[in-house]
Design an enzyme around this catalytic site. Structure first.
Site, mmCIF file in Angstrom:
data_model
loop_
_atom_site.group_PDB
_atom_site.id
_atom_site.type_symbol
_atom_site.label_atom_id
_atom_site.label_comp_id
_atom_site.label_asym_id
_atom_site.label_seq_id
_atom_site.Cartn_x
_atom_site.Cartn_y
_atom_site.Cartn_z
ATOM 1 N N VAL A 1 16.956 8.602 -0.810
ATOM 2 C CA VAL A 1 17.868 7.715 -1.015
ATOM 3 C C VAL A 1 18.651 8.013 -2.511
ATOM 4 O O VAL A 1 19.952 7.894 -2.627
ATOM 5 C CB VAL A 1 17.086 6.219 -1.798
ATOM 6 N N VAL A 2 17.957 8.564 -3.496
ATOM 7 C CA VAL A 2 18.669 9.224 -4.886
ATOM 8 C C VAL A 2 19.860 10.122 -4.387
ATOM 9 O O VAL A 2 20.794 9.985 -4.922
ATOM 10 C CB VAL A 2 17.677 9.548 -5.961
ATOM 11 N N ARG B 1 -5.850 -2.625 10.172
ATOM 12 C CA ARG B 1 -6.339 -4.204 10.091
ATOM 13 C C ARG B 1 -5.928 -4.867 11.354
ATOM 14 O O ARG B 1 -6.533 -5.835 12.029
ATOM 15 C CB ARG B 1 -5.953 -4.750 9.037
ATOM 16 N N ARG C 1 -25.290 6.786 12.381
ATOM 17 C CA ARG C 1 -24.303 6.790 10.990
ATOM 18 C C ARG C 1 -23.207 6.265 11.077
ATOM 19 O O ARG C 1 -22.509 6.196 11.924
ATOM 20 C CB ARG C 1 -24.426 8.027 10.356
ATOM 21 N N GLY D 1 0.811 -1.172 0.024
ATOM 22 C CA GLY D 1 -0.006 0.091 0.047
ATOM 23 C C GLY D 1 0.718 1.278 0.053
ATOM 24 O O GLY D 1 1.841 1.561 0.813
ATOM 25 N N ARG E 1 0.829 -5.309 -6.472
ATOM 26 C CA ARG E 1 1.039 -6.835 -5.858
ATOM 27 C C ARG E 1 1.404 -7.580 -6.790
ATOM 28 O O ARG E 1 1.186 -7.501 -7.884
ATOM 29 C CB ARG E 1 -0.555 -7.102 -5.333
ATOM 30 N N MET F 1 -8.357 3.318 9.300
ATOM 31 C CA MET F 1 -7.449 1.897 8.914
ATOM 32 C C MET F 1 -6.831 1.616 10.077
ATOM 33 O O MET F 1 -6.556 2.134 11.141
ATOM 34 C CB MET F 1 -6.752 2.235 7.703
ATOM 35 N N THR G 1 4.244 2.470 5.592
ATOM 36 C CA THR G 1 2.887 2.004 5.961
ATOM 37 C C THR G 1 2.223 2.858 6.884
ATOM 38 O O THR G 1 2.791 3.275 8.062
ATOM 39 C CB THR G 1 3.069 0.641 6.552
ATOM 40 N N HIS H 1 -9.636 4.378 1.905
ATOM 41 C CA HIS H 1 -8.370 4.639 1.292
ATOM 42 C C HIS H 1 -8.184 6.237 1.114
ATOM 43 O O HIS H 1 -6.869 6.547 0.911
ATOM 44 C CB HIS H 1 -8.348 4.266 -0.161
ATOM 45 N N ASP I 1 2.407 -0.334 12.273
ATOM 46 C CA ASP I 1 2.503 -1.718 12.703
ATOM 47 C C ASP I 1 3.709 -2.408 12.814
ATOM 48 O O ASP I 1 3.540 -3.584 13.226
ATOM 49 C CB ASP I 1 1.289 -2.523 12.431
ATOM 50 N N ARG J 1 -18.145 15.568 13.344
ATOM 51 C CA ARG J 1 -18.813 16.061 14.676
ATOM 52 C C ARG J 1 -19.676 17.217 14.581
ATOM 53 O O ARG J 1 -20.618 17.294 15.208
ATOM 54 C CB ARG J 1 -17.615 16.483 15.623
ATOM 55 N N ASP K 1 -0.217 2.294 8.777
ATOM 56 C CA ASP K 1 -0.689 1.454 9.996
ATOM 57 C C ASP K 1 0.166 1.878 11.328
ATOM 58 O O ASP K 1 -0.301 1.592 12.588
ATOM 59 C CB ASP K 1 -0.884 -0.093 9.769
ATOM 60 N N ASP L 1 5.244 -5.175 6.208
ATOM 61 C CA ASP L 1 5.799 -6.332 6.591
ATOM 62 C C ASP L 1 5.698 -7.387 5.169
ATOM 63 O O ASP L 1 6.517 -8.036 5.141
ATOM 64 C CB ASP L 1 4.891 -6.926 7.805
#
Length: 356
Positions: A58-59, A207, A280, A46, A107, A205, A161, A286, A165, A190, A163, A138
């Site tokens: 990096v470059v 997971r 609601r 992602g 992917r 998001m 990422t 995404h 995580d 709100r 997340d 990961d």
């Protein structure tokens, strides 16, 4: 008597103390005991805001060190097909503020096979690449580590990422921006919830981790937060909503990480059935991955991209570069997915304390 010009006290003071005020020139040249001359970089999995800042780092670090950088398009999918091109400093100009990834991502089922990884290794050797930098999560690190183990090509991981995580770093590239994006949506919802006296259950998001949910809950003043790390009964929200109504609150915000069992819809159903109040559901999805990266992500990505090049030059392999308590860390790639990165229990407690 001849008049002599009086020294400017400001200039004199500046000259006298110049050694104390001068910022030392940074050490540009880094030792290169591994003899690295060409590295490759790709983004995988992602996309996350700040990936372009990492590629740029990096470059440009490579250019400063006399190292050529090969950009691999479309992640491991492009690696096994040989979608390579040399990148120079001008190729990454005006990319620092852009979201997404200029190298694209995809992917790849083929990369999961030994044959696919062998094709990628052959392309890297054909291009004379001394090491590969993988920017991703990961799953991406799994793919890079398999390449290293099977074909002896050094791989360095850069945590990208939203997340947050990955074990081995306080924060991952894209996390700060994702929190800000989600928080902006919560603030707007709100306003609507209070105007219509509704309850909004907002899914963010995450997971397998509740980092985004916790930060958004505290910063957004949520009445309750549900995260995968604490699979508490969904029915607990009913009493919380009732208490909020009894205290005169016109609307309530409930934050749910997507990995919580039942998700936002399950929480909303419990509220509706238990209270009869209008509820609601809003799933941000995404949208949290897009947009211009905030300054914290740009800085983190720049530091980690630079560190990844230095890690290859130092002869490191099979590690992820991270930042922990302000210091660079190098975590073996398998540990990044084998070890769990827990949420902040203090922040979880704070969310509960401030929700009254």
């Amino acid at each position: 008597m001849t008049d002599h010009p009086r020294p400017d006290p400001i200039q004199a003071d500046s000259d006298a103390h110049s050694e104390h005020h001068r910022i030392p020139e940074p050490e540009i040249r880094h030792p290169n005991p591994a003899g690295v001359r060409r590295v490759a970089v790709l983004t995988s999995g992602g996309d996350a805001p700040g990936m372009n800042a990492a590629i740029r780092a990096v470059v440009r670090t490579g250019a400063q060190q006399g190292i050529e950088v090969v950009g691999v398009r479309r992640g491991f999918s492009g690696l096994h097909r040989g979608e390579f091109r040399l990148l120079g400093p001008r190729d990454v100009a005006n990319t620092l503020q852009r979201g997404g990834t200029l190298l694209l991502t995809a992917r790849s089922r083929t990369w999961r096979t030994p044959e696919g990884r062998a094709e990628g290794a052959a392309h890297l050797r054909e291009w004379g690449v001394d090491g590969l930098i993988v920017i991703g999560g990961d799953g991406s690190f799994h793919g890079g580590y398999a390449l290293q183990e099977e074909h002896d090509i050094p791989v360095i991981g850069v945590p990208g990422t939203i997340d947050n995580d990955l074990y081995g770093t306080d924060h991952t590239i894209g996390y700060f921006t994702a929190v800000e994006t989600a928080l902006g949506a919560v603030d707007k919802l709100r306003d609507t919830g209070a105007s219509h006296e509704r309850i909004f259950v907002i899914e963010v998001m995450g997971r397998h981790a509740g980092h985004i949910a916790l930060d958004v809950a505290v910063a957004g003043g949520a009445e309750e937060v549900f995260i995968p790390e604490d699979a508490k009964p969904v029915g607990t929200v009913v009493d919380i909503v009732r208490q909020s109504v009894s205290k005169g609150k016109l609307g309530s915000i409930i934050i749910v990480a997507e990995g919580y069992p039942g998700g936002a819809q399950g929480v909303a159903d419990a509220i509706a059935q238990g209270t009869g109040l209008e509820t609601r559901v809003s799933i941000l999805g995404h949208i949290q991955r897009g947009g211009s990266p905030v300054s914290s992500d740009r800085i983190l990505a720049s530091r980690l991209g630079e560190a990844a090049v230095y890690a290859l030059m130092d002869g490191k392999r099979g590690v992820m570069v991270g930042r922990t308590s302000g210091l660079f860390t190098y975590t073996p790639l398998p540990e990044t997915w084998q070890k769990s990165k827990d949420v902040s229990h203090d922040l979880y407690r704070c969310a509960k304390t401030l929700s009254i």
